[in-house]
Write an enzyme that holds these catalytic residues in place. Sequence first.
Site, PDB file in Angstrom:
ATOM      1  N   GLY B 143       0.801  -1.229   0.000  1.00  0.00           N
ATOM      2  CA  GLY B 143       0.000   0.000   0.000  1.00  0.00           C
ATOM      3  C   GLY B 143       0.820   1.258   0.000  1.00  0.00           C
ATOM      4  N   LYS B 214       3.037 -10.379  -4.089  1.00  0.00           N
ATOM      5  CA  LYS B 214       3.932  -9.323  -3.621  1.00  0.00           C
ATOM      6  C   LYS B 214       5.354  -9.857  -3.439  1.00  0.00           C
ATOM      7  CE  LYS B 214       0.003  -6.991  -1.498  1.00  0.00           C
ATOM      8  NZ  LYS B 214      -0.851  -6.945  -0.284  1.00  0.00           N
ATOM      9  N   GLY B 311      -6.090  -0.039   1.855  1.00  0.00           N
ATOM     10  CA  GLY B 311      -7.004   1.073   2.087  1.00  0.00           C
ATOM     11  C   GLY B 311      -6.966   2.055   0.940  1.00  0.00           C
TER      12      GLY B 311
END
Lengths: 437, 437
Positions: B143, B214, B311
């Site tokens: 993020g 990732k 988020g």
Amino acid sequence: MSEAVDSVGDKRLKVAVLGCGSVGSQVVRLLTEQSDDLAARIGAPVDLVGVAVRRLDAPREVDLPEGLLTTDAHALVSRGDLDLVIEVIGGIEPARPLILAALANGASVVTANKALVAEDGPTLFEAAEKAGRDLFYEAAVAGAIPILRPLRESLAGDRVTRVLGIVNGTTNFILDKMDTSGAGFAEALEEAQELGYAEADPTADVEGFDAAAKAAILASLAFHTRVNAADVYREGISDVTAADVASAREMKSVVKLLAICELKNGAVSARVHPAMIPATHPLASVREAYNAVFVESEAAGQLMFYGPGAGGAPTASAVLGDLVTAARNRLSSTVGSGESAYADREVLSMGETVTRYHVGIDVEDKAGVLAAVATAFAEHGVSIQTVRQEGRGAEAQLVVVSHRATDAQLRATVEHLQEMDMVREVTSVMRVEGTNE
Amino acid sequence: MSEAVDSVGDKRLKVAVLGCGSVGSQVVRLLTEQSDDLAARIGAPVDLVGVAVRRLDAPREVDLPEGLLTTDAHALVSRGDLDLVIEVIGGIEPARPLILAALANGASVVTANKALVAEDGPTLFEAAEKAGRDLFYEAAVAGAIPILRPLRESLAGDRVTRVLGIVNGTTNFILDKMDTSGAGFAEALEEAQELGYAEADPTADVEGFDAAAKAAILASLAFHTRVNAADVYREGISDVTAADVASAREMKSVVKLLAICELKNGAVSARVHPAMIPATHPLASVREAYNAVFVESEAAGQLMFYGPGAGGAPTASAVLGDLVTAARNRLSSTVGSGESAYADREVLSMGETVTRYHVGIDVEDKAGVLAAVATAFAEHGVSIQTVRQEGRGAEAQLVVVSHRATDAQLRATVEHLQEMDMVREVTSVMRVEGTNE
């Protein structure tokens, strides 16, 4: 710009290193040992063509090929065919004229010099812009920790609101030692000196000068505003007592020397002082001589960058990261983002800065003392978050933690307390940071 | 490249956004609210010229100017005058053809799409290189935490040896909950779902698929070698029991789902699995849904990057950081560093990867059992670091922690144990990481 300098058609880059101490010798080692990797990452080989030193015969941590050493740094940076210059001498003189000469002669510059960037950055940035060259200085703040590049580039689409940094390893080692062993400042300093974490003259570290230079650099980048070392309020840790550290523990907090850069109502503040932070704060667990920088921004939220803040090899890692970017830019005849000071915000004085105080007060143990103390706070517009009474009789002590107020209001409150008859002594004053208050 | 695309002489940049969900709406909000800051940082204003969505009438978190929305994403990326395209749709299709079309039409691309980059990165990188445009994807891993740029640029002069990442917030929340409350996996998952930290179908998170994508991206960047999602060994956390977590506590450790990328003897390994790490390790204190990436390199030593891993707003922050760099590059007609796969190292299978095991074994409580177990380890070339005996009689259990060995040796040892008469059951097997062993 001379044509000789702009020509990189033969696809080999020439680099010179100024200084060959603990950082410089690691830079030279990595340039040599990792030359194949560096060439692959840059897109062209990098040739080390000279290393400027003060004395040719000083002992060094690295073997240098014959003929690379010179004591004439000025001639080296002025030879006119350098693509890149690495400055790891430190200090203001002669680093400043050497960097300016290197830029004027067409080289991009990578420096680890926090003092110079914090004191006179704009002169360097303007020279770099005029020359069309890069000036990078990641290694100047928090050693190996990549923090300037993330601030400048990764968070470029966000709005940074606060930076809290543990940016001096010596003072963090001393405070951590005081916290874990209960030692006083002098004893912990002595241990730090024995272990090589503190210099014989520890002033630059323990009085916060080193951290203040870094705070200026962080605030400038975070808020796109010129902040220099003289704008940074500074208090060191030499007055922090074992009792302060114990009192912090009582509050489930630890004492850290923080570099604090804030944006509030459009204005910037930058300061360095010891502060109590909650034990649950990510910075609280930064131990020994490690550094960490905690960044709050509007969209990203809370980020932390952690690692070794000093040392030859870690600092050299940061220098070489900048070198690869500067070298790639030289090959593509471009420059990275330079100084960003467009926001040009007001820089607040310490008195205008908003903070919280933790105040220990030796008081007469009699009725009305708490009311009198509370009235003193109220008179200066400071509201109280908690009061704790410790001991009775001659040992009676109040510990007051305020809500947020300006530093001027808080200072005036403390001065007022010191003049009160019922107050025997204000034994401890420390700011409180890192809370949601 | 068409001339229309290369012309940025009027100094306004056109950007289109693909997708307007939780990330896309925050991207659009920041592009609008911070347009003055962005213009100053980039050196030119950025005009949002289109937002591609699936349904025009879906409810959105952001107010969009009339006429910006379109359901025809392909027409948007093909209009030929875009400087920049932001892809925040996610998934493989239609993201892949849209990104390829955007690049072919002369736009630089910023994406948050970990699945696509991990599965088919080289196709995208080659298309970007052919087009002479940037393809950036900082938001794809962890993020808001700037980790890809530091790996690619800040550490470009260093040699990364290991990356340990907590890169999935859902599983970290579940494991943290199990650790703090003693809950089992199912109960902790349910709470994560109630709080919105886990999807109704949590497979991609709890089985490690998200973290594996990732890990592939991190390993590729860290080791300059193509590693794709299929190269990453993957185990999720659905088999982690409350007893495993309690056993970790006994060892002053915590259980975390780690993405582990290592360089060993010139070869690369990448894997995702739950592991016990010491409570003193910086990753151990990463709580709730936070992410952190711990990097070990030769010169810099140990670094950690910490922050919110998901988020809308945090991810949008990372997207816009990339956007600023890509926009500056468009203005100066240059590109940043693209894929770096020059090292082209061997990628090891899990069996060849070196790790340590923590094994819980229910045994017959009789003389010779310890000797028999120790012999089984020795037969497979695995040496034992510690053995702890817990309980007596029917409750007798041995807990063995091995030294480092290949995963194949350790697996063979466990299979051997399972076949032994004196062994009632191998109750728990977990890898141990983050130690100096």
